[in-house]
Every structure is written in structure tokens, then in C-alpha cells.
Scaffold this motif. Structure first.
Motif, short mmCIF file in Angstrom:
data_model
loop_
_atom_site.label_atom_id
_atom_site.label_comp_id
_atom_site.label_asym_id
_atom_site.label_seq_id
_atom_site.Cartn_x
_atom_site.Cartn_y
_atom_site.Cartn_z
N VAL A 1 -13.35 1.77 -2.00
CA VAL A 1 -12.35 1.74 -3.07
C VAL A 1 -11.41 0.57 -2.83
O VAL A 1 -11.29 0.07 -1.72
CB VAL A 1 -11.53 3.05 -3.14
CG1 VAL A 1 -12.41 4.22 -3.55
CG2 VAL A 1 -10.81 3.33 -1.85
N GLU A 2 -10.73 0.16 -3.89
CA GLU A 2 -9.71 -0.89 -3.84
C GLU A 2 -8.35 -0.23 -3.95
O GLU A 2 -8.10 0.57 -4.86
CB GLU A 2 -9.92 -1.88 -4.98
CG GLU A 2 -9.06 -3.10 -4.92
CD GLU A 2 -9.51 -4.10 -3.85
OE1 GLU A 2 -8.65 -4.85 -3.37
OE2 GLU A 2 -10.71 -4.12 -3.51
N PHE A 3 -7.44 -0.54 -3.02
CA PHE A 3 -6.12 0.09 -2.94
C PHE A 3 -5.02 -0.89 -3.32
O PHE A 3 -5.07 -2.06 -2.96
CB PHE A 3 -5.89 0.59 -1.51
CG PHE A 3 -4.53 1.17 -1.26
CD1 PHE A 3 -4.24 2.46 -1.64
CD2 PHE A 3 -3.53 0.42 -0.64
CE1 PHE A 3 -2.98 3.01 -1.40
CE2 PHE A 3 -2.27 0.95 -0.40
CZ PHE A 3 -2.00 2.26 -0.78
N GLY A 4 -4.02 -0.39 -4.02
CA GLY A 4 -2.82 -1.15 -4.33
C GLY A 4 -1.62 -0.23 -4.30
O GLY A 4 -1.74 0.97 -4.60
N VAL A 5 -0.46 -0.76 -3.93
CA VAL A 5 0.74 0.05 -3.81
C VAL A 5 1.96 -0.75 -4.22
O VAL A 5 2.00 -1.98 -4.03
CB VAL A 5 0.90 0.59 -2.36
CG1 VAL A 5 1.04 -0.55 -1.37
CG2 VAL A 5 2.05 1.57 -2.24
N CYS A 6 2.95 -0.08 -4.79
CA CYS A 6 4.22 -0.74 -5.09
C CYS A 6 5.34 0.31 -5.10
O CYS A 6 5.14 1.43 -5.55
CB CYS A 6 4.17 -1.51 -6.40
SG CYS A 6 3.68 -0.57 -7.83
N VAL A 7 6.49 -0.11 -4.57
CA VAL A 7 7.66 0.76 -4.48
C VAL A 7 8.88 -0.09 -4.84
O VAL A 7 8.97 -1.26 -4.42
CB VAL A 7 7.82 1.34 -3.05
CG1 VAL A 7 9.12 2.13 -2.91
CG2 VAL A 7 6.63 2.20 -2.67
#
Length: 181
Positions: A98-104
């Protein structure tokens, strides 16, 4: 796919990580634009590749049903302040990854939200026969790189002069992955 919500308290701040739901679409549309404008660590500038609420509704619906995708949000006092997303597929040759991305939001950095989103994602991946989680990160984003390394990610490659930032300079992007043993 959906997960059970998890509550956290870090440095006196309480927050919840849970699966995204249909009702989150408006806030997610606004939040993505807001976060993209706070830092150059993202792929987009504020407002670029805009996803309207109906677009987020479609993403949430699709990710909730697909066993190889996961869409999580972080809530503080009922307000979404960050999210992460893993996207996979059913192709025989690549369904193991899977391809993961995150933002906060920047105001919430330092409370372990990114780390806990990542840990929840890793737990989900390990429970769902996902052997590899890929991500990309600007080489200059040292805090994110250290976070990823601390939970088992390794650098797999380098994309030279991959992003043009506001200072007029090109920056490299690291390709990182965590491979389950």
C-alpha cells in the motif's frame, strides 16, 4: 477498511484516531487545503488538486469497503485536525503493498498524532496480509524521516530534484518502505 477508534492522551492533549466517515467529507476538504498551505512538505500548494466534499465522500466510501485501503482521521474535541490514508489494490503482483500518506495541522505537531496514525496503520497492515507500506518524503523533512525510521521504515531510493519549492530550489524526495517480516 474500518478500524476501532483509539483514544490517546499526549502532553495533556486528548485525541481520537478513527476511520473516516461520510460526515467528515466537508471538514476533510477544508483541512487538506489548510494543511497544504502550512508547509512545503506536502506534494501540493494550498488549493492545488482540490478535492471537494463529494470527492471525499467517494474516497471514504471506496476506502471503507476495500480491504487494502484505510482512511483515518484524528479528532480533538470533535474537530478533525489530521488524517492519513493507505491505498492498495487487488492486482496479484502488487496487492501485498500500500501507499501511505499523512498530514496533521502544524498547531498539533509534537503530540504523537503522526506516530499514532502510523502505528494504527502498521497494526492494520500486519493484520491484513499487507507486507509492504510505501511512502515518499522530502529529504529535508528530517522529523518525518526519523519518525518513519523509528517504526521500521528504510530508505529504498532517491528521486533527485523532485520538488520545486518556493525558494526556487529543487529538493530530493526519499522513497521509504516498511516491509513486514
Amino acid at each position: 477498511m474500518l478500524i476501532h477508534k483509539q483514544d490517546f492522551k499526549v502532553k495533556g492533549l486528548s485525541y481520537t484516531i478513527r476511520s473516516a466517515v461520510h460526515e467528515d467529507a466537508n471538514r476533510l476538504s477544508e483541512l487538506r487545503v489548510e494543511i497544504d498551505g502550512e508547509t512545503e512538505n506536502m506534494d501540493r500548494e494550498s488549493g492545488e488538486a482540490f478535492i471537494d466534499p463529494s470527492g471525499f465522500e467517494d474516497i471514504i466510501k471506496s476506502d471503507s469497503k476495500h480491504s487494502k485501503s484505510l482512511f483515518l482521521v484524528v479528532e480533538v474535541e470533535g474537530r478533525i485536525v489530521g488524517f492519513s490514508r493507505c491505498v492498495g489494490n487487488d492486482l496479484k503482483r502488487t496487492r501485498h503493498k500500500v501507499e501511505f500518506g499523512v498530514c496533521v495541522l502544524k498547531n498539533y505537531w509534537g503530540y504523537g498524532m503522526g506516530r499514532n496514525l502510523l502505528k494504527e496503520t502498521i497494526n492494520w497492515a500486519d493484520s491484513n496480509e499487507i507486507k509492504k507500506i510505501n511512502l515518499s518524503v522530502l529529504e529535508s523533512n528530517k522529523n518525518a524521516i526519523e519518525l518513519y525510521k523509528s517504526v521500521g521504515f528504510e530508505v529504498e531510493g532517491l528521486l533527485k530534484n523532485d520538488k520545486l519549492l518556493s525558494d526556487g530550489r529543487y529538493y530530493n524526495t526519499l522513497l521509504m518502505a516498511r516491509i513486514a517480516v
